[in-house]
Design a protein around this motif. Structure first.
Motif, mmCIF file in Angstrom:
data_model
loop_
_atom_site.group_PDB
_atom_site.id
_atom_site.type_symbol
_atom_site.label_atom_id
_atom_site.label_comp_id
_atom_site.label_asym_id
_atom_site.label_seq_id
_atom_site.Cartn_x
_atom_site.Cartn_y
_atom_site.Cartn_z
ATOM 1 N N PRO A 8 -38.404 9.889 -44.495
ATOM 2 C CA PRO A 8 -37.443 9.991 -45.614
ATOM 3 C C PRO A 8 -37.606 8.724 -46.571
ATOM 4 C CG PRO A 8 -36.670 9.455 -43.403
ATOM 5 C CD PRO A 8 -37.929 9.725 -43.183
ATOM 6 N N TYR A 9 -37.027 8.803 -47.828
ATOM 7 C CA TYR A 9 -36.905 7.583 -48.635
ATOM 8 C C TYR A 9 -35.631 7.193 -48.638
ATOM 9 C CZ TYR A 9 -37.143 5.076 -53.218
ATOM 10 O OH TYR A 9 -36.946 3.901 -54.002
ATOM 11 N N GLU A 10 -35.368 5.888 -48.052
ATOM 12 C CA GLU A 10 -34.151 5.346 -48.028
ATOM 13 C C GLU A 10 -34.398 3.795 -48.463
ATOM 14 O OE1 GLU A 10 -31.924 7.526 -44.389
ATOM 15 O OE2 GLU A 10 -33.763 5.804 -43.794
ATOM 16 N N PRO A 11 -34.133 3.658 -49.983
ATOM 17 C CA PRO A 11 -34.508 2.259 -50.376
ATOM 18 C C PRO A 11 -32.981 1.255 -49.773
ATOM 19 C CG PRO A 11 -33.396 3.677 -52.142
ATOM 20 C CD PRO A 11 -33.752 4.546 -50.826
ATOM 21 N N ILE A 12 -33.386 -0.009 -49.922
ATOM 22 C CA ILE A 12 -32.586 -1.104 -49.526
ATOM 23 C C ILE A 12 -32.193 -1.744 -50.666
ATOM 24 C CG2 ILE A 12 -32.327 -3.174 -48.141
ATOM 25 C CD1 ILE A 12 -32.831 -0.752 -46.545
ATOM 26 N N LEU A 13 -30.820 -1.629 -51.019
ATOM 27 C CA LEU A 13 -30.287 -2.480 -52.283
ATOM 28 C C LEU A 13 -29.393 -3.222 -51.878
ATOM 29 C CD1 LEU A 13 -29.740 0.659 -54.847
ATOM 30 C CD2 LEU A 13 -31.525 -1.006 -54.887
ATOM 31 N N PHE A 14 -29.168 -4.583 -52.526
ATOM 32 C CA PHE A 14 -28.339 -5.682 -51.849
ATOM 33 C C PHE A 14 -27.940 -5.573 -50.218
ATOM 34 C CE2 PHE A 14 -27.205 -3.953 -55.976
ATOM 35 C CZ PHE A 14 -27.548 -4.957 -56.711
ATOM 36 N N GLY A 15 -29.157 -5.368 -49.488
ATOM 37 C CA GLY A 15 -29.278 -5.411 -48.187
ATOM 38 C C GLY A 15 -28.732 -4.223 -47.323
ATOM 39 N N ILE A 16 -28.293 -3.040 -48.113
ATOM 40 C CA ILE A 16 -27.699 -1.984 -47.812
ATOM 41 C C ILE A 16 -28.530 -0.623 -47.803
ATOM 42 C CG2 ILE A 16 -25.826 -0.368 -47.916
ATOM 43 C CD1 ILE A 16 -24.163 -2.490 -48.946
ATOM 44 N N LYS A 17 -28.884 0.019 -46.878
ATOM 45 C CA LYS A 17 -29.587 1.184 -46.934
ATOM 46 C C LYS A 17 -29.204 2.190 -47.553
ATOM 47 C CE LYS A 17 -32.332 2.340 -43.199
ATOM 48 N NZ LYS A 17 -32.500 2.724 -41.846
ATOM 49 N N VAL A 18 -29.783 2.884 -48.620
ATOM 50 C CA VAL A 18 -29.220 3.832 -49.480
ATOM 51 C C VAL A 18 -29.724 5.210 -49.078
ATOM 52 C CG1 VAL A 18 -29.009 4.752 -51.774
ATOM 53 C CG2 VAL A 18 -29.215 2.266 -51.361
ATOM 54 N N ASN A 19 -28.786 6.208 -48.876
ATOM 55 C CA ASN A 19 -28.930 7.623 -48.727
ATOM 56 C C ASN A 19 -29.317 8.085 -49.975
ATOM 57 O OD1 ASN A 19 -28.746 10.291 -48.101
ATOM 58 N ND2 ASN A 19 -27.822 9.960 -46.123
ATOM 59 N N ALA A 20 -30.602 8.401 -50.212
ATOM 60 C CA ALA A 20 -30.834 8.903 -51.629
ATOM 61 C C ALA A 20 -30.520 10.457 -51.630
ATOM 62 C CB ALA A 20 -32.224 8.845 -51.981
ATOM 63 N N HIS A 21 -30.472 10.961 -50.584
ATOM 64 C CA HIS A 21 -30.064 12.550 -50.679
ATOM 65 C C HIS A 21 -28.478 12.601 -50.970
ATOM 66 C CE1 HIS A 21 -29.367 16.529 -48.605
ATOM 67 N NE2 HIS A 21 -29.681 16.646 -50.016
ATOM 68 N N ILE A 22 -27.624 11.638 -50.560
ATOM 69 C CA ILE A 22 -26.335 11.883 -50.916
ATOM 70 C C ILE A 22 -25.926 11.360 -52.389
ATOM 71 C CG2 ILE A 22 -23.821 10.570 -50.467
ATOM 72 C CD1 ILE A 22 -24.642 10.824 -47.443
ATOM 73 N N VAL A 23 -26.867 10.367 -52.535
ATOM 74 C CA VAL A 23 -26.694 9.956 -54.174
ATOM 75 C C VAL A 23 -27.196 11.064 -55.050
ATOM 76 C CG1 VAL A 23 -27.574 8.253 -55.806
ATOM 77 C CG2 VAL A 23 -27.109 7.403 -53.689
ATOM 78 N N LEU A 24 -28.123 11.779 -54.777
ATOM 79 C CA LEU A 24 -28.723 12.550 -55.882
ATOM 80 C C LEU A 24 -27.815 13.893 -56.003
ATOM 81 C CD1 LEU A 24 -32.534 12.334 -55.315
ATOM 82 C CD2 LEU A 24 -31.163 11.766 -57.277
ATOM 83 N N GLU A 25 -27.144 14.230 -54.632
ATOM 84 C CA GLU A 25 -26.065 15.403 -54.402
ATOM 85 C C GLU A 25 -24.828 15.084 -55.178
ATOM 86 O OE1 GLU A 25 -24.155 16.215 -50.705
ATOM 87 O OE2 GLU A 25 -25.793 17.438 -50.466
ATOM 88 N N TYR A 26 -24.236 13.907 -55.369
ATOM 89 C CA TYR A 26 -23.264 13.454 -56.177
ATOM 90 C C TYR A 26 -23.507 13.356 -57.728
ATOM 91 C CZ TYR A 26 -20.123 12.194 -52.423
ATOM 92 O OH TYR A 26 -19.477 12.305 -51.026
ATOM 93 N N LEU A 27 -24.686 12.963 -57.812
ATOM 94 C CA LEU A 27 -25.562 12.936 -59.275
ATOM 95 C C LEU A 27 -25.743 14.512 -59.727
ATOM 96 C CD1 LEU A 27 -26.619 11.349 -61.560
ATOM 97 C CD2 LEU A 27 -28.789 11.738 -60.434
ATOM 98 N N ALA A 28 -25.987 15.332 -58.937
ATOM 99 C CA ALA A 28 -26.184 16.804 -59.223
ATOM 100 C C ALA A 28 -24.849 17.473 -59.758
ATOM 101 C CB ALA A 28 -26.704 17.562 -58.054
ATOM 102 N N PHE A 29 -23.701 17.023 -59.215
ATOM 103 C CA PHE A 29 -22.399 17.623 -59.495
ATOM 104 C C PHE A 29 -22.021 16.966 -60.783
ATOM 105 C CE2 PHE A 29 -21.903 18.344 -54.910
ATOM 106 C CZ PHE A 29 -21.434 19.770 -54.934
ATOM 107 N N PHE A 30 -22.168 15.571 -60.776
ATOM 108 C CA PHE A 30 -21.842 14.997 -62.196
ATOM 109 C C PHE A 30 -22.549 15.384 -63.348
ATOM 110 C CE2 PHE A 30 -22.317 11.362 -65.137
ATOM 111 C CZ PHE A 30 -21.016 11.327 -65.630
#
Length: 257
Positions: A8-30
């Motif tokens: 799974p793709y989970e990039p690290i931003l500012f030392g925090i592991k980002v859940n790409a799935h959740i980010v894209l899920e919210y982006l889909a609604f927006f």
């Protein structure tokens, strides 16, 4: 076996592991909602603002309930043993779509709205699902949106070292094609009657998902079919008149050839 990125793709931003799935899920609604607002401004909506808002509320509550219910029915013994938080986190777009449809129809009966309301939502829904499915793909085998093991050329390592069908990518390709097909139909000199585009989307998408379920490693079946497949059949039964008309139309076209 294709391998584009490590899943799974989970990039690290500012030392925090980002859940790409959740980010894209919210982006889909927006993005989906903003696209809906854009289309509404560019079209003449025959439904009043108050009634349209009531319809959206009905769709949201129907989608929330059925998305959880159908996800639970995918594997009741497994989900029954989970906590209430885990149960609420389990959801499926199929239940959301059909539940949203039922919620809309119920609200329309209550408020006395006779106009078809689905066409304006059709393209935003397709766009939102496609963005969400990209998130499913990036989640790899952490989400139950991956396919069976395969030796097919398009098989990919989705995170467990096995070559699997990337069914999320298959679905994205299908949705892109469906999006442009409906766009072209809407631009036609002989547009379909009000409500037909949403019906076309639902029938096409649920038929596609019925077939895709055979590529998923489901473990819970009832008479050889998964809960999602029964929901697909229920949706096609709901639209049986439109399905019948489409079959007759296709038969006439083939006969003329």
């Amino acid at each position: 076996m294709l391998s584009l990125i490590s899943l799974p793709y989970e990039p690290i931003l500012f030392g925090i592991k980002v859940n790409a799935h959740i980010v894209l899920e919210y982006l889909a609604f927006f993005v989906g909602f903003q696209y809906y607002l854009y289309l509404r401004k560019r079209t003449t909506d025959t439904i009043s603002t108050n009634n349209r808002l009531s319809i959206i509320i009905g769709a949201v509550f129907g989608a929330l309930f059925f998305s959880r219910l159908i996800a639970f029915l995918e594997n009741p013994p497994l989900h029954y043993s989970q906590s209430i938080i885990s149960f609420l986190n389990n959801k499926t777009i199929m239940g959301g779509l059909f539940g949203g449809l039922l919620g809309v129809e119920l609200v329309k009966k209550v408020i006395g709205e006779k106009q078809s309301s689905g066409d304006l939502f059709t393209l935003p829904i397709i766009l939102g699902i496609a963005i969400g499915r990209l998130g499913c793909f990036l989640a790899g085998t952490k989400e139950f949106t991956y396919g069976k093991k395969t030796t097919f050329y398009f098989g990919m390592d989705l995170g467990d070292g096995l070559s699997r069908h990337p069914i999320a990518l298959y679905e994205i390709i299908f949705l892109i094609g469906l999006f442009f097909l409906i766009t072209q139909l809407q631009k036609s000199t002989q547009p379909l009657e009000n409500g037909s585009y949403f019906k076309f989307f639902m029938i096409s998408y649920f038929s596609f998902r019925f077939m895709m379920e055979f590529l998923k490693p489901n473990t819970y079946f009832l008479f050889g079919l998964s809960s999602i497949q029964y929901l697909c059949l229920l949706c096609l039964l709901y639209y049986y008149k439109s399905v019948g008309e489409a079959i007759k139309y296709a038969y006439k076209k083939l006969y003329l050839l």
